[in-house]
Scaffold this active site. Structure first.
Site, PDB file in Angstrom:
ATOM      1  N   ASP A 269      72.114  -2.732  49.110  1.00  0.00           N
ATOM      2  CA  ASP A 269      71.361  -2.198  48.003  1.00  0.00           C
ATOM      3  C   ASP A 269      70.635  -0.914  48.595  1.00  0.00           C
ATOM      4  O   ASP A 269      69.920  -1.330  49.399  1.00  0.00           O
ATOM      5  CB  ASP A 269      70.595  -3.413  47.403  1.00  0.00           C
ATOM      6  CG  ASP A 269      69.723  -2.738  46.433  1.00  0.00           C
ATOM      7  OD1 ASP A 269      69.687  -1.531  46.108  1.00  0.00           O
ATOM      8  OD2 ASP A 269      68.786  -3.697  45.974  1.00  0.00           O
ATOM      9  N   ILE A 270      70.812   0.188  48.060  1.00  0.00           N
ATOM     10  CA  ILE A 270      70.205   1.337  48.590  1.00  0.00           C
ATOM     11  C   ILE A 270      68.796   1.308  48.321  1.00  0.00           C
ATOM     12  O   ILE A 270      67.994   1.831  48.883  1.00  0.00           O
ATOM     13  CB  ILE A 270      71.214   2.527  47.757  1.00  0.00           C
ATOM     14  CG1 ILE A 270      70.749   3.897  48.845  1.00  0.00           C
ATOM     15  CG2 ILE A 270      70.421   2.898  46.391  1.00  0.00           C
ATOM     16  CD1 ILE A 270      71.549   5.292  48.234  1.00  0.00           C
TER      17      ILE A 270
ATOM     18  N   VAL B 209      73.525   2.132  39.806  1.00  0.00           N
ATOM     19  CA  VAL B 209      72.582   2.597  41.024  1.00  0.00           C
ATOM     20  C   VAL B 209      71.339   3.245  40.513  1.00  0.00           C
ATOM     21  O   VAL B 209      70.146   3.080  40.701  1.00  0.00           O
ATOM     22  CB  VAL B 209      73.155   3.242  42.250  1.00  0.00           C
ATOM     23  CG1 VAL B 209      73.496   4.687  41.789  1.00  0.00           C
ATOM     24  CG2 VAL B 209      72.355   3.251  43.323  1.00  0.00           C
ATOM     25  N   ASP B 210      71.395   3.889  39.456  1.00  0.00           N
ATOM     26  CA  ASP B 210      70.209   4.418  38.787  1.00  0.00           C
ATOM     27  C   ASP B 210      69.232   3.823  38.245  1.00  0.00           C
ATOM     28  O   ASP B 210      68.076   3.803  38.387  1.00  0.00           O
ATOM     29  CB  ASP B 210      70.882   5.495  37.348  1.00  0.00           C
ATOM     30  CG  ASP B 210      69.893   6.482  37.230  1.00  0.00           C
ATOM     31  OD1 ASP B 210      68.886   6.754  37.537  1.00  0.00           O
ATOM     32  OD2 ASP B 210      70.323   7.069  35.881  1.00  0.00           O
TER      33      ASP B 210
ATOM     34  N   SER C  46      79.603   8.934  41.489  1.00  0.00           N
ATOM     35  CA  SER C  46      80.619   8.994  40.381  1.00  0.00           C
ATOM     36  C   SER C  46      81.649   7.942  40.401  1.00  0.00           C
ATOM     37  O   SER C  46      82.425   7.863  39.614  1.00  0.00           O
ATOM     38  CB  SER C  46      81.376  10.429  40.349  1.00  0.00           C
ATOM     39  OG  SER C  46      80.585  11.348  39.879  1.00  0.00           O
ATOM     40  N   THR C  47      81.497   6.884  41.384  1.00  0.00           N
ATOM     41  CA  THR C  47      82.831   6.029  41.303  1.00  0.00           C
ATOM     42  C   THR C  47      82.659   4.754  40.665  1.00  0.00           C
ATOM     43  O   THR C  47      83.116   4.053  40.621  1.00  0.00           O
ATOM     44  CB  THR C  47      83.108   5.752  42.892  1.00  0.00           C
ATOM     45  OG1 THR C  47      81.962   4.824  43.455  1.00  0.00           O
ATOM     46  CG2 THR C  47      83.218   6.758  43.857  1.00  0.00           C
ATOM     47  N   GLY C  48      81.501   4.907  39.910  1.00  0.00           N
ATOM     48  CA  GLY C  48      81.230   3.641  38.983  1.00  0.00           C
ATOM     49  C   GLY C  48      81.530   4.017  37.558  1.00  0.00           C
ATOM     50  O   GLY C  48      82.595   4.283  37.248  1.00  0.00           O
ATOM     51  N   VAL C  49      80.302   4.080  36.726  1.00  0.00           N
ATOM     52  CA  VAL C  49      80.712   4.368  35.297  1.00  0.00           C
ATOM     53  C   VAL C  49      81.340   5.728  34.841  1.00  0.00           C
ATOM     54  O   VAL C  49      82.026   5.877  34.037  1.00  0.00           O
ATOM     55  CB  VAL C  49      79.303   4.406  34.583  1.00  0.00           C
ATOM     56  CG1 VAL C  49      79.357   4.992  33.221  1.00  0.00           C
ATOM     57  CG2 VAL C  49      78.454   3.101  34.687  1.00  0.00           C
ATOM     58  N   TYR C  50      81.330   6.774  36.021  1.00  0.00           N
ATOM     59  CA  TYR C  50      81.717   8.209  35.833  1.00  0.00           C
ATOM     60  C   TYR C  50      83.144   8.035  36.306  1.00  0.00           C
ATOM     61  O   TYR C  50      83.920   9.253  36.056  1.00  0.00           O
ATOM     62  CB  TYR C  50      81.087   9.034  36.541  1.00  0.00           C
ATOM     63  CG  TYR C  50      79.561   9.536  35.870  1.00  0.00           C
ATOM     64  CD1 TYR C  50      79.356   9.062  34.386  1.00  0.00           C
ATOM     65  CD2 TYR C  50      78.894  10.470  36.347  1.00  0.00           C
ATOM     66  CE1 TYR C  50      78.283   9.338  33.732  1.00  0.00           C
ATOM     67  CE2 TYR C  50      77.748  10.824  35.421  1.00  0.00           C
ATOM     68  CZ  TYR C  50      77.565  10.246  34.387  1.00  0.00           C
ATOM     69  OH  TYR C  50      76.191  10.712  33.617  1.00  0.00           O
TER      70      TYR C  50
HETATM   71  N1  AR6 Z   1      72.807   0.205  45.785  1.00  0.00           N
HETATM   72  C1  AR6 Z   1      74.080   0.878  45.971  1.00  0.00           C
HETATM   73  N2  AR6 Z   1      75.179   0.978  45.519  1.00  0.00           N
HETATM   74  C2  AR6 Z   1      75.145   0.651  43.795  1.00  0.00           C
HETATM   75  C3  AR6 Z   1      73.661  -0.054  43.558  1.00  0.00           C
HETATM   76  C4  AR6 Z   1      72.814  -0.331  44.349  1.00  0.00           C
HETATM   77  N3  AR6 Z   1      71.780  -0.817  44.291  1.00  0.00           N
HETATM   78  N4  AR6 Z   1      73.976  -0.235  42.137  1.00  0.00           N
HETATM   79  C5  AR6 Z   1      75.343   0.218  41.890  1.00  0.00           C
HETATM   80  N5  AR6 Z   1      75.768   0.920  43.198  1.00  0.00           N
HETATM   81  P1  AR6 Z   1      77.368   4.155  39.220  1.00  0.00           P
HETATM   82  P2  AR6 Z   1      78.097   6.990  38.600  1.00  0.00           P
HETATM   83  C6  AR6 Z   1      77.258   1.518  43.235  1.00  0.00           C
HETATM   84  O1  AR6 Z   1      77.758   3.678  37.746  1.00  0.00           O
HETATM   85  O2  AR6 Z   1      79.601   6.619  38.501  1.00  0.00           O
HETATM   86  C7  AR6 Z   1      74.215   5.386  35.316  1.00  0.00           C
HETATM   87  O3  AR6 Z   1      74.130   4.844  34.174  1.00  0.00           O
HETATM   88  C8  AR6 Z   1      78.270   1.088  42.142  1.00  0.00           C
HETATM   89  O4  AR6 Z   1      78.865  -0.063  42.427  1.00  0.00           O
HETATM   90  O5  AR6 Z   1      75.593   3.691  39.412  1.00  0.00           O
HETATM   91  O6  AR6 Z   1      77.751   8.202  39.324  1.00  0.00           O
HETATM   92  C9  AR6 Z   1      73.443   6.672  35.228  1.00  0.00           C
HETATM   93  O7  AR6 Z   1      72.509   6.833  34.487  1.00  0.00           O
HETATM   94  C10 AR6 Z   1      79.180   2.449  42.552  1.00  0.00           C
HETATM   95  O8  AR6 Z   1      79.872   2.047  43.690  1.00  0.00           O
HETATM   96  O9  AR6 Z   1      77.027   6.025  39.044  1.00  0.00           O
HETATM   97  C11 AR6 Z   1      74.843   7.438  34.908  1.00  0.00           C
HETATM   98  O10 AR6 Z   1      74.851   7.730  33.382  1.00  0.00           O
HETATM   99  C12 AR6 Z   1      78.127   3.494  42.745  1.00  0.00           C
HETATM  100  O11 AR6 Z   1      76.932   2.754  43.090  1.00  0.00           O
HETATM  101  C13 AR6 Z   1      76.015   7.086  35.485  1.00  0.00           C
HETATM  102  O12 AR6 Z   1      75.632   5.588  35.434  1.00  0.00           O
HETATM  103  C14 AR6 Z   1      78.188   4.610  41.550  1.00  0.00           C
HETATM  104  O13 AR6 Z   1      78.270   3.767  40.348  1.00  0.00           O
HETATM  105  C15 AR6 Z   1      76.370   7.642  36.736  1.00  0.00           C
HETATM  106  O14 AR6 Z   1      77.730   6.993  36.969  1.00  0.00           O
END
Ligand code: AR6
Length: 182
Positions: free
Chosen positions: A15-16, A38-39, A127-131
């Site tokens: 967890d970052i 993560v945001d 960008s590798t999650g929701v995006y």
């Molecule tokens: N620590 C480290 N990595 C994490 C954590 C954490 N606590 N939580 C999630 N991840 P994402 P995006 C990973 O969707 O694709 C938000 O709603 C997760 O598993 O957080 O850039 C923003 O407000 C994945 O591998 O970011 C934007 O609307 C990575 O973080 C949108 O999501 C990124 O996933 C941005 O989407």
């Protein structure tokens, strides 16, 4: 085969928000007002002062929102990290190459960390999650930026913080090598 930058590059799973580094990078959205993934985790752990600081940034520097690939700095408030560097990764699109924008996120965050004399910075997998950015493609972008840019910041240690061991393993696979984990 390891490269010259590997002594300053760690790849961990976790967890970052728990990391005791000078700066953590947030995969934010244009609004800077928080979100999921993560945001959301960073805003929850930093406390409400983070949102207020982001609102001030919107009012002063980014009235139309933070564009893709750009960065904005706040304090870390309740986080162990001194700073949060907010960036907006590109939303993946099949028919458009957005690797330059993803590289900009990493490059601009390193630059800002350098300007603030940070000695340590941690990145999530932007960008590798929701995006929706395919993990392996994103990993190639990250590796390229680190290889190009880290020599410009000889005092900076970088942690790539993946949320699952599966992602950390996929990163090692793309890189074709192991990295320090602590
Ligand atoms: N620590 C480290 N990595 C994490 C954590 C954490 N606590 N939580 C999630 N991840 P994402 P995006 C990973 O969707 O694709 C938000 O709603 C997760 O598993 O957080 O850039 C923003 O407000 C994945 O591998 O970011 C934007 O609307 C990575 O973080 C949108 O999501 C990124 O996933 C941005 O989407």
């Amino acid at each position: 085969m390891s490269t010259a930058i590997d002594s300053r590059l760690k790849v961990i799973t976790g967890d970052i928000t728990a990391l005791d580094v000078d700066a953590i990078v947030n995969a934010a959205n244009h609004s800077l007002m928080g979100g999921g993934g993560v945001d959301g985790a960073i805003h929850r752990a930093a406390g409400p002062e983070l949102k207020a600081a982001c609102q001030r940034l919107r009012n002063s520097d980014w009235p139309d929102g933070l564009p893709d690939g750009q960065v904005a700095l706040t304090d870390g408030f309740n986080l162990p990290a001194r700073y949060v560097i907010h960036t907006v990764g590109p939303v993946y699109a099949k028919n458009e190459d957005k690797s330059g924008l993803l590289a900009d996120c990493y490059r601009n965050a390193l630059r800002l960390a350098g300007e603030r004399d940070c000695q340590s910075i941690a990145f999530p997998a932007i960008s590798t999650g929701v995006y929706g950015y395919p993990f392996d493609e994103a990993a190639q972008v990250v590796l390229r930026v680190m290889e190009d840019e880290l020599p410009n910041y000889p005092a900076l240690r970088v942690t790539l913080c993946f949320f699952s061991e599966q992602d950390a393993a996929a990163f090692r696979q793309v890189a074709g090598r192991d990295f320090a984990q602590q």
